[in-house]
Design a protein around this motif. Structure first.
Motif, PDB file in Angstrom:
ATOM      1  N   GLY A   1      46.589 -11.896  15.806  1.00  0.00           N
ATOM      2  CA  GLY A   1      46.231 -12.374  14.463  1.00  0.00           C
ATOM      3  C   GLY A   1      45.295 -13.568  14.477  1.00  0.00           C
ATOM      4  O   GLY A   1      44.354 -13.645  13.682  1.00  0.00           O
ATOM      5  N   ASP A   2      45.511 -14.504  15.395  1.00  0.00           N
ATOM      6  CA  ASP A   2      44.629 -15.675  15.486  1.00  0.00           C
ATOM      7  C   ASP A   2      43.226 -15.276  15.900  1.00  0.00           C
ATOM      8  O   ASP A   2      42.237 -15.797  15.400  1.00  0.00           O
ATOM      9  N   ARG A   3      43.167 -14.334  16.837  1.00  0.00           N
ATOM     10  CA  ARG A   3      41.856 -13.893  17.325  1.00  0.00           C
ATOM     11  C   ARG A   3      41.085 -13.234  16.186  1.00  0.00           C
ATOM     12  O   ARG A   3      39.892 -13.454  16.002  1.00  0.00           O
ATOM     13  N   ALA A   4      41.807 -12.428  15.378  1.00  0.00           N
ATOM     14  CA  ALA A   4      41.157 -11.756  14.246  1.00  0.00           C
ATOM     15  C   ALA A   4      40.637 -12.788  13.249  1.00  0.00           C
ATOM     16  O   ALA A   4      39.507 -12.696  12.764  1.00  0.00           O
ATOM     17  N   PHE A   5      41.461 -13.796  12.961  1.00  0.00           N
ATOM     18  CA  PHE A   5      41.059 -14.814  11.993  1.00  0.00           C
ATOM     19  C   PHE A   5      39.800 -15.541  12.463  1.00  0.00           C
ATOM     20  O   PHE A   5      38.837 -15.702  11.711  1.00  0.00           O
ATOM     21  N   GLN A   6      39.817 -15.970  13.718  1.00  0.00           N
ATOM     22  CA  GLN A   6      38.675 -16.759  14.202  1.00  0.00           C
ATOM     23  C   GLN A   6      37.398 -15.937  14.296  1.00  0.00           C
ATOM     24  O   GLN A   6      36.304 -16.441  14.062  1.00  0.00           O
ATOM     25  N   GLN A   7      37.556 -14.657  14.616  1.00  0.00           N
ATOM     26  CA  GLN A   7      36.355 -13.790  14.601  1.00  0.00           C
ATOM     27  C   GLN A   7      35.838 -13.632  13.172  1.00  0.00           C
ATOM     28  O   GLN A   7      34.636 -13.603  12.935  1.00  0.00           O
TER      29      GLN A   7
ATOM     30  N   GLU B   1      44.254 -12.753   4.568  1.00  0.00           N
ATOM     31  CA  GLU B   1      44.182 -11.517   5.367  1.00  0.00           C
ATOM     32  C   GLU B   1      42.775 -10.917   5.350  1.00  0.00           C
ATOM     33  O   GLU B   1      42.377 -10.253   6.316  1.00  0.00           O
ATOM     34  N   GLU B   2      42.024 -11.151   4.263  1.00  0.00           N
ATOM     35  CA  GLU B   2      40.663 -10.591   4.209  1.00  0.00           C
ATOM     36  C   GLU B   2      39.814 -11.119   5.373  1.00  0.00           C
ATOM     37  O   GLU B   2      38.952 -10.410   5.904  1.00  0.00           O
ATOM     38  N   THR B   3      40.065 -12.369   5.767  1.00  0.00           N
ATOM     39  CA  THR B   3      39.302 -12.968   6.868  1.00  0.00           C
ATOM     40  C   THR B   3      39.709 -12.347   8.201  1.00  0.00           C
ATOM     41  O   THR B   3      38.858 -12.071   9.061  1.00  0.00           O
ATOM     42  N   GLN B   4      41.024 -12.084   8.349  1.00  0.00           N
ATOM     43  CA  GLN B   4      41.478 -11.385   9.560  1.00  0.00           C
ATOM     44  C   GLN B   4      40.907  -9.970   9.606  1.00  0.00           C
ATOM     45  O   GLN B   4      40.536  -9.465  10.666  1.00  0.00           O
TER      46      GLN B   4
ATOM     47  N   PRO C   1      52.083 -12.181  18.722  1.00  0.00           N
ATOM     48  CA  PRO C   1      52.751 -11.383  19.768  1.00  0.00           C
ATOM     49  C   PRO C   1      54.186 -11.018  19.392  1.00  0.00           C
ATOM     50  O   PRO C   1      54.605  -9.870  19.590  1.00  0.00           O
ATOM     51  N   ALA C   2      54.949 -11.959  18.826  1.00  0.00           N
ATOM     52  CA  ALA C   2      56.368 -11.694  18.527  1.00  0.00           C
ATOM     53  C   ALA C   2      56.520 -10.583  17.488  1.00  0.00           C
ATOM     54  O   ALA C   2      57.340  -9.675  17.635  1.00  0.00           O
ATOM     55  N   LEU C   3      55.732 -10.660  16.406  1.00  0.00           N
ATOM     56  CA  LEU C   3      55.829  -9.631  15.372  1.00  0.00           C
ATOM     57  C   LEU C   3      55.231  -8.317  15.853  1.00  0.00           C
ATOM     58  O   LEU C   3      55.706  -7.241  15.487  1.00  0.00           O
ATOM     59  N   ALA C   4      54.180  -8.402  16.669  1.00  0.00           N
ATOM     60  CA  ALA C   4      53.550  -7.182  17.179  1.00  0.00           C
ATOM     61  C   ALA C   4      54.573  -6.353  17.941  1.00  0.00           C
ATOM     62  O   ALA C   4      54.658  -5.131  17.769  1.00  0.00           O
ATOM     63  N   ASP C   5      55.386  -7.011  18.733  1.00  0.00           N
ATOM     64  CA  ASP C   5      56.387  -6.305  19.518  1.00  0.00           C
ATOM     65  C   ASP C   5      57.339  -5.520  18.608  1.00  0.00           C
ATOM     66  O   ASP C   5      57.623  -4.346  18.838  1.00  0.00           O
ATOM     67  N   ARG C   6      57.803  -6.172  17.544  1.00  0.00           N
ATOM     68  CA  ARG C   6      58.731  -5.503  16.617  1.00  0.00           C
ATOM     69  C   ARG C   6      58.067  -4.321  15.907  1.00  0.00           C
ATOM     70  O   ARG C   6      58.641  -3.243  15.783  1.00  0.00           O
ATOM     71  N   TYR C   7      56.845  -4.527  15.420  1.00  0.00           N
ATOM     72  CA  TYR C   7      56.182  -3.450  14.675  1.00  0.00           C
ATOM     73  C   TYR C   7      55.762  -2.298  15.595  1.00  0.00           C
ATOM     74  O   TYR C   7      55.806  -1.130  15.193  1.00  0.00           O
ATOM     75  N   LEU C   8      55.343  -2.608  16.830  1.00  0.00           N
ATOM     76  CA  LEU C   8      54.957  -1.527  17.743  1.00  0.00           C
ATOM     77  C   LEU C   8      56.170  -0.653  18.071  1.00  0.00           C
ATOM     78  O   LEU C   8      56.051   0.566  18.162  1.00  0.00           O
ATOM     79  N   GLN C   9      57.346  -1.276  18.202  1.00  0.00           N
ATOM     80  CA  GLN C   9      58.573  -0.496  18.415  1.00  0.00           C
ATOM     81  C   GLN C   9      58.833   0.433  17.229  1.00  0.00           C
ATOM     82  O   GLN C   9      59.159   1.604  17.395  1.00  0.00           O
ATOM     83  N   ALA C  10      58.717  -0.132  16.024  1.00  0.00           N
ATOM     84  CA  ALA C  10      58.970   0.671  14.823  1.00  0.00           C
ATOM     85  C   ALA C  10      57.961   1.800  14.692  1.00  0.00           C
ATOM     86  O   ALA C  10      58.301   2.925  14.318  1.00  0.00           O
ATOM     87  N   MET C  11      56.705   1.507  15.021  1.00  0.00           N
ATOM     88  CA  MET C  11      55.664   2.527  14.913  1.00  0.00           C
ATOM     89  C   MET C  11      55.874   3.636  15.944  1.00  0.00           C
ATOM     90  O   MET C  11      55.714   4.820  15.646  1.00  0.00           O
ATOM     91  N   ALA C  12      56.246   3.241  17.162  1.00  0.00           N
ATOM     92  CA  ALA C  12      56.485   4.230  18.210  1.00  0.00           C
ATOM     93  C   ALA C  12      57.608   5.184  17.792  1.00  0.00           C
ATOM     94  O   ALA C  12      57.527   6.392  17.976  1.00  0.00           O
TER      95      ALA C  12
END
Lengths: 293, 293
Positions: A276-282, A118-121, A254-265
């Motif tokens: 998450g992949d984009r964060a890792f590669q950056q 996660e530190e890399t993300q 994307p799949a987990l983002a949908d669930r967490y965004l609902q919970a956060m809202a």
């Protein structure tokens, strides 16, 4: 350095990307996470997944459980608070061109914690979508507090692993039919989990509700997912996110983002989503760039 | 009726007592809980454990998971609120002399729950050690609110099962050495669990503490036990026991009683302890007595 190989090597999966002059030429994945090596040396597995790539000409930068005691080499954690800018200078070399990114640890009076990968993300997210709080859902969801590039504190919630344990190894999951997607069951779970802090006394009700015919047996997975995520988000908003958690970046598939965004809202939290992949590669890109100097 | 056979038939174990003229003549046990029958008919297993006893001359009164859909016969639950005095009149007959005690269910707006077996212990406890609240620790710990003989409400906390799941199927239990009794680790767990309501974010710390050398690897089981029980007792005292929970009876084996009494003392709760076997046998005795009439 604009040419390199990025490796995301976790517990269950191994993924590899070959970048040439800043462009991703190829991506590969294998079911060869560090818990699935069955005695094969990591170096051999790396050779295989990087076959045909210029493995001896460019740096190979690896992050995740590959740096654990069960991985290639036990790479020491960097203790928090720590600046993400330090990661590139604290790599551990495993062979001529191979490097492992260190995980982070935290040990204060009221919290003992570790992360690897996660530190890399986080490094990537701090560039792409900087925030004061980051949430990284998964088997072990990380909640992270940052001050600019500096990681100040973090906690781990075993949400994904608990969902798996309860569904596959506990009585509440015994004898269930094939599970189906059920957005309404998920939403009911979210609301129950968010409203009631006594999660432990709610879990068994998943079984009771099925025995008494209150909820369809095929929707247990989605209800339980909602219950756990709803509870997690409400709990962490209250106990970890203070003061007012603005801005907040959610780093997820994307799949987990949908669930967490609902919970956060539901809890009145607004978040920016970063894949998450984009964060890792950056994150790997930033580290590779530092290897030039 | 002072002569009868009492059967405690749960998920993992089967226990049997033969009473003749009010005196327990013999006791037997077998690893033949209803999840371990491997296709053997319950009637056959009962014949075996009651061999040499006057099985055709006295009533055989059974309680527990034997009355579930995976047991001998799916015996309907009695919905709460319900008086324990009703149990004896609501037995289900499975053969000429065999009877199963019904479990209890609860289904209101904010709670869906079931129990099987504990209702018989409650009946015994209401005679031996009457209280307004009862706590019955185990795989699925029951917290029960009563008004005289009437069971008003109850909740289930999966404390024992979670301890097993986390230690045997989760990452925090992976690769542990043989576990040893560690009263100090248990006490530390109790305090952490009681103070911090965010149990979900504490579980992973069990692993982190081991990786960082903060706690001995052989004490994980006792620390985790303390963490779960400490959290459970603090949570239920706050959310379930209102008003002031006096008097409270703890129905448990000696080993679990010790753990729960420590947790209760820490939270300022005082409880009377009643041995779980004694409660069960008194419950069956009360039911057998009613069969006379």
């Amino acid at each position: 350095m604009n040419s390199y190989i990025a490796i995301d090597w976790g517990s269950t999966h191994l993924r590899a990307w070959y970048y040439c002059d800043g462009v991703c030429e190829q991506a590969r994945r294998a079911e060869a996470g560090i818990t699935r090596l069955q005695g094969r040396p990591p170096a051999e597995v790396l050779e295989e997944i990087t076959r045909d790539w210029p493995r001896q000409a460019v740096p190979v930068i690896m992050a995740g459980m590959v740096g654990s005691d069960a991985g290639w080499m036990n790479v020491p954690y960097l203790p928090c608070p720590v600046s993400l800018d330090d990661l590139a200078a604290r790599l551990t070399r495993v062979d001529k061109h191979g490097w492992i990114v260190p995980g982070l640890s935290l040990h204060d009076r009221e919290n003992v914690n570790v992360m690897r990968g996660e530190e890399t993300q986080l490094l990537g997210a701090a560039r792409l979508c900087p925030a004061s709080y980051y949430v990284l859902p998964g088997t072990h969801c990380k909640w992270v507090r940052a001050d600019q590039q500096r990681i100040v504190a973090f906690r781990t919630v075993m949400t994904g692993e608990l969902h798996h344990l309860l569904l596959h190894h506990a009585l509440i999951g015994a004898g269930l039919p094939a599970q189906v997607a059920d957005a309404e069951a998920f939403r009911q779970g979210l609301e129950t989990g968010a409203q009631d802090r006594s999660l432990l006394s709610r879990l068994f009700e998943v079984r009771a509700a099925r025995l008494l015919g209150v909820r369809p047996a095929a929707s247990v997975s989605d209800f339980l997912s909602g219950l756990l995520i709803g509870h997690e988000v409400a709990l962490m908003a209250e106990t970890f996110m203070h003061p007012q958690p603005t801005p907040l970046t959610l780093i997820a598939s994307p799949a987990l983002a949908d669930r967490y965004l609902q919970a956060m809202a539901l809890g009145g939290l607004s978040a920016q989503w970063l894949d998450g992949d984009r964060a890792f590669q950056q994150g790997i890109r930033s580290i590779a760039h530092e290897l030039d100097h």
